[in-house]
Motif scaffolding. Structure first.
Motif, mmCIF file in Angstrom:
data_model
loop_
_atom_site.group_PDB
_atom_site.id
_atom_site.type_symbol
_atom_site.label_atom_id
_atom_site.label_comp_id
_atom_site.label_asym_id
_atom_site.label_seq_id
_atom_site.Cartn_x
_atom_site.Cartn_y
_atom_site.Cartn_z
ATOM 1 N N LEU A 92 0.827 -0.640 0.001
ATOM 2 C CA LEU A 92 0.462 -0.307 0.107
ATOM 3 C C LEU A 92 0.535 1.424 0.385
ATOM 4 C CD1 LEU A 92 -2.841 0.308 -0.243
ATOM 5 C CD2 LEU A 92 -2.434 0.256 2.348
ATOM 6 N N GLY A 93 1.185 2.035 -1.012
ATOM 7 C CA GLY A 93 1.858 3.514 -1.264
ATOM 8 C C GLY A 93 1.137 4.349 0.191
ATOM 9 N N GLU A 94 -0.431 4.459 0.358
ATOM 10 C CA GLU A 94 -0.673 5.644 1.166
ATOM 11 C C GLU A 94 -1.158 4.948 1.961
ATOM 12 O OE1 GLU A 94 -2.613 8.173 -2.202
ATOM 13 O OE2 GLU A 94 -1.299 8.948 -1.748
ATOM 14 N N VAL A 95 -2.066 5.489 3.258
ATOM 15 C CA VAL A 95 -3.459 5.400 3.803
ATOM 16 C C VAL A 95 -4.326 6.730 3.942
ATOM 17 C CG1 VAL A 95 -4.054 4.490 6.048
ATOM 18 C CG2 VAL A 95 -2.168 3.632 5.253
ATOM 19 N N ALA A 96 -5.624 7.134 3.851
ATOM 20 C CA ALA A 96 -5.930 8.050 4.173
ATOM 21 C C ALA A 96 -6.427 7.697 5.747
ATOM 22 C CB ALA A 96 -7.612 7.391 2.772
ATOM 23 N N VAL A 97 -5.737 9.263 6.096
ATOM 24 C CA VAL A 97 -6.629 9.455 7.327
ATOM 25 C C VAL A 97 -7.586 10.932 7.419
ATOM 26 C CG1 VAL A 97 -4.537 10.365 9.835
ATOM 27 C CG2 VAL A 97 -3.793 8.884 7.748
ATOM 28 N N ASP A 98 -8.103 10.624 8.444
ATOM 29 C CA ASP A 98 -9.466 11.322 8.444
ATOM 30 C C ASP A 98 -8.710 12.384 9.613
ATOM 31 O OD1 ASP A 98 -11.712 12.813 8.674
ATOM 32 O OD2 ASP A 98 -12.543 11.072 10.850
ATOM 33 N N SER A 99 -8.558 13.891 9.490
ATOM 34 C CA SER A 99 -7.627 14.698 10.031
ATOM 35 C C SER A 99 -8.599 15.461 10.981
ATOM 36 C CB SER A 99 -7.778 15.662 8.874
ATOM 37 O OG SER A 99 -8.883 16.343 7.910
ATOM 38 N N GLY A 100 -10.435 14.332 10.772
ATOM 39 C CA GLY A 100 -11.360 15.324 11.679
ATOM 40 C C GLY A 100 -11.941 16.943 11.255
ATOM 41 N N ASP A 101 -11.894 17.535 10.504
ATOM 42 C CA ASP A 101 -12.137 18.978 10.004
ATOM 43 C C ASP A 101 -12.890 18.238 8.963
ATOM 44 O OD1 ASP A 101 -10.503 18.726 8.701
ATOM 45 O OD2 ASP A 101 -9.195 20.353 8.336
ATOM 46 N N GLY A 102 -13.380 17.116 8.236
ATOM 47 C CA GLY A 102 -14.056 16.725 7.317
ATOM 48 C C GLY A 102 -13.713 16.746 5.791
ATOM 49 N N ASP A 103 -12.193 16.381 5.942
ATOM 50 C CA ASP A 103 -10.655 16.477 5.208
ATOM 51 C C ASP A 103 -9.992 15.060 4.868
ATOM 52 O OD1 ASP A 103 -11.603 18.811 3.356
ATOM 53 O OD2 ASP A 103 -10.252 20.018 4.553
ATOM 54 N N GLU A 104 -8.783 14.921 3.916
ATOM 55 C CA GLU A 104 -9.169 13.570 4.269
ATOM 56 C C GLU A 104 -7.517 13.485 3.671
ATOM 57 O OE1 GLU A 104 -8.230 10.835 1.215
ATOM 58 O OE2 GLU A 104 -10.504 9.691 2.426
ATOM 59 N N ALA A 105 -6.419 13.886 5.543
ATOM 60 C CA ALA A 105 -5.343 13.536 5.019
ATOM 61 C C ALA A 105 -3.844 12.353 4.396
ATOM 62 C CB ALA A 105 -4.402 14.283 6.158
ATOM 63 N N VAL A 106 -3.069 12.559 3.704
ATOM 64 C CA VAL A 106 -2.726 10.954 3.467
ATOM 65 C C VAL A 106 -1.341 10.630 3.993
ATOM 66 C CG1 VAL A 106 -1.952 10.493 1.444
ATOM 67 C CG2 VAL A 106 -3.245 11.602 1.156
ATOM 68 N N LEU A 107 -1.236 9.632 4.229
ATOM 69 C CA LEU A 107 -0.244 9.085 4.988
ATOM 70 C C LEU A 107 0.851 8.045 4.110
ATOM 71 C CD1 LEU A 107 2.011 8.927 8.074
ATOM 72 C CD2 LEU A 107 0.017 7.118 8.778
ATOM 73 N N ARG A 108 1.502 8.593 4.240
ATOM 74 C CA ARG A 108 2.417 6.986 3.300
ATOM 75 C C ARG A 108 3.017 5.508 4.263
ATOM 76 N NH1 ARG A 108 7.505 9.465 0.530
ATOM 77 N NH2 ARG A 108 7.223 7.228 -0.348
ATOM 78 N N GLY A 109 2.504 4.846 2.892
ATOM 79 C CA GLY A 109 2.106 3.388 3.785
ATOM 80 C C GLY A 109 3.936 3.127 3.790
ATOM 81 N N ARG A 110 4.814 3.630 3.742
ATOM 82 C CA ARG A 110 6.289 2.989 4.191
ATOM 83 C C ARG A 110 6.435 4.027 5.367
ATOM 84 N NH1 ARG A 110 9.533 0.003 0.573
ATOM 85 N NH2 ARG A 110 7.833 0.160 -1.318
ATOM 86 N N ALA A 111 5.807 5.062 5.613
ATOM 87 C CA ALA A 111 6.645 5.510 6.952
ATOM 88 C C ALA A 111 5.484 5.319 7.985
ATOM 89 C CB ALA A 111 5.728 7.294 6.720
ATOM 90 N N LEU A 112 3.406 4.842 7.422
ATOM 91 C CA LEU A 112 3.296 3.850 8.610
ATOM 92 C C LEU A 112 3.629 2.489 9.146
ATOM 93 C CD1 LEU A 112 0.697 3.352 11.034
ATOM 94 C CD2 LEU A 112 -0.148 3.143 9.122
ATOM 95 N N GLU A 113 4.242 1.504 8.208
ATOM 96 C CA GLU A 113 5.037 0.546 8.675
ATOM 97 C C GLU A 113 6.511 0.579 9.283
ATOM 98 O OE1 GLU A 113 4.399 -2.058 3.716
ATOM 99 O OE2 GLU A 113 6.273 -0.744 4.146
ATOM 100 N N GLY A 114 7.132 1.223 9.084
ATOM 101 C CA GLY A 114 8.031 2.190 9.524
ATOM 102 C C GLY A 114 8.066 2.013 11.381
ATOM 103 N N VAL A 115 7.006 2.687 11.293
ATOM 104 C CA VAL A 115 6.305 3.230 12.860
ATOM 105 C C VAL A 115 6.055 1.707 13.320
ATOM 106 C CG1 VAL A 115 5.244 3.661 13.952
ATOM 107 C CG2 VAL A 115 6.105 5.073 12.563
ATOM 108 N N LEU A 116 5.359 0.892 12.836
ATOM 109 C CA LEU A 116 4.981 -0.114 13.401
ATOM 110 C C LEU A 116 5.916 -1.337 13.370
ATOM 111 C CD1 LEU A 116 1.913 -0.955 11.371
ATOM 112 C CD2 LEU A 116 1.669 -0.929 13.978
#
Length: 195
Positions: A92-116
């Motif tokens: 997965l290249g990117e993960v959609a993150v709910d930013s709380g204001d109705g918009d959608e932020a994008v988190l890189r998949g590799r970044a989340l993999e690295g943290v996990l």
């Protein structure tokens, strides 16, 4: 959905392979002089795919051979694309993150993999962790591979993985669920000497 696509892919690969084996085998049988059915277009080693009459039938039509070559070229490109798709990893290249204001932020998949990976590897009893994200950007799935130290308890490692690393990932991305497949392996170690 991915299971259905895998099955369709396997069925298409199997059918394509079967057709090619049957056609190739029958052409080889005809070339070797073995008996072939009467309706088969090639009956012996002296037969050709296109006779002189077949090749010259469309000679006056200027569009015929360019169209044939273009169609064959497209078929070769599609076959190459399909071959390359077999070796492509479904990360997965990117993960959609709910930013709380109705918009959608994008988190890189590799970044989340690295943290996990870092959080899973930091727990007691885990020698190394590998994480890969698959699925869709709104509904990711995680594959976790843990290499456990010889003294580690697998049940404890899984419990800590779920309650710490995966819970933090769900909370930080706003995901209601993060389905995870975990594979555990014990690290190789030398036997201890007893004096």
């Amino acid at each position: 959905m991915t299971v259905v696509l895998r099955r369709v892919n396997r069925v298409l690969l199997g059918l394509a392979g079967l057709v090619l084996v049957v056609l190739g085998g029958s052409v080889l049988a005809a070339a070797a002089g073995l008996s072939v059915p009467s309706w088969w277009p090639w009956s012996g080693p002296s037969d050709v795919l296109l006779t002189t009459a077949d090749r010259q039938r469309w000679r006056d039509e200027g569009w015929w051979w360019p169209v044939v070559i273009a169609v064959l070229g497209v078929l070769v490109l599609l076959a190459l694309w399909w071959l390359i798709a077999q070796f492509r990893r479904g990360r997965l290249g990117e993960v959609a993150v709910d930013s709380g204001d109705g918009d959608e932020a994008v988190l890189r998949g590799r970044a989340l993999e690295g943290v996990l990976e870092a959080e899973a590897a930091s727990q007691d009893g885990v020698e190394r962790a590998r994480v890969s994200l698959t699925g869709r950007r709104t509904t990711p799935r995680a594959r976790v591979k843990l290499r456990l130290e010889p003294y580690a308890a697998p049940a404890d490692a899984l419990a800590v993985l779920g309650s710490r690393a995966l819970a933090n990932a769900r909370a930080s991305t706003g995901l209601s669920a993060l389905p995870t497949e975990a594979r555990l392996r014990a690290a190789k170690h030398r036997a201890r000497r007893v004096a």
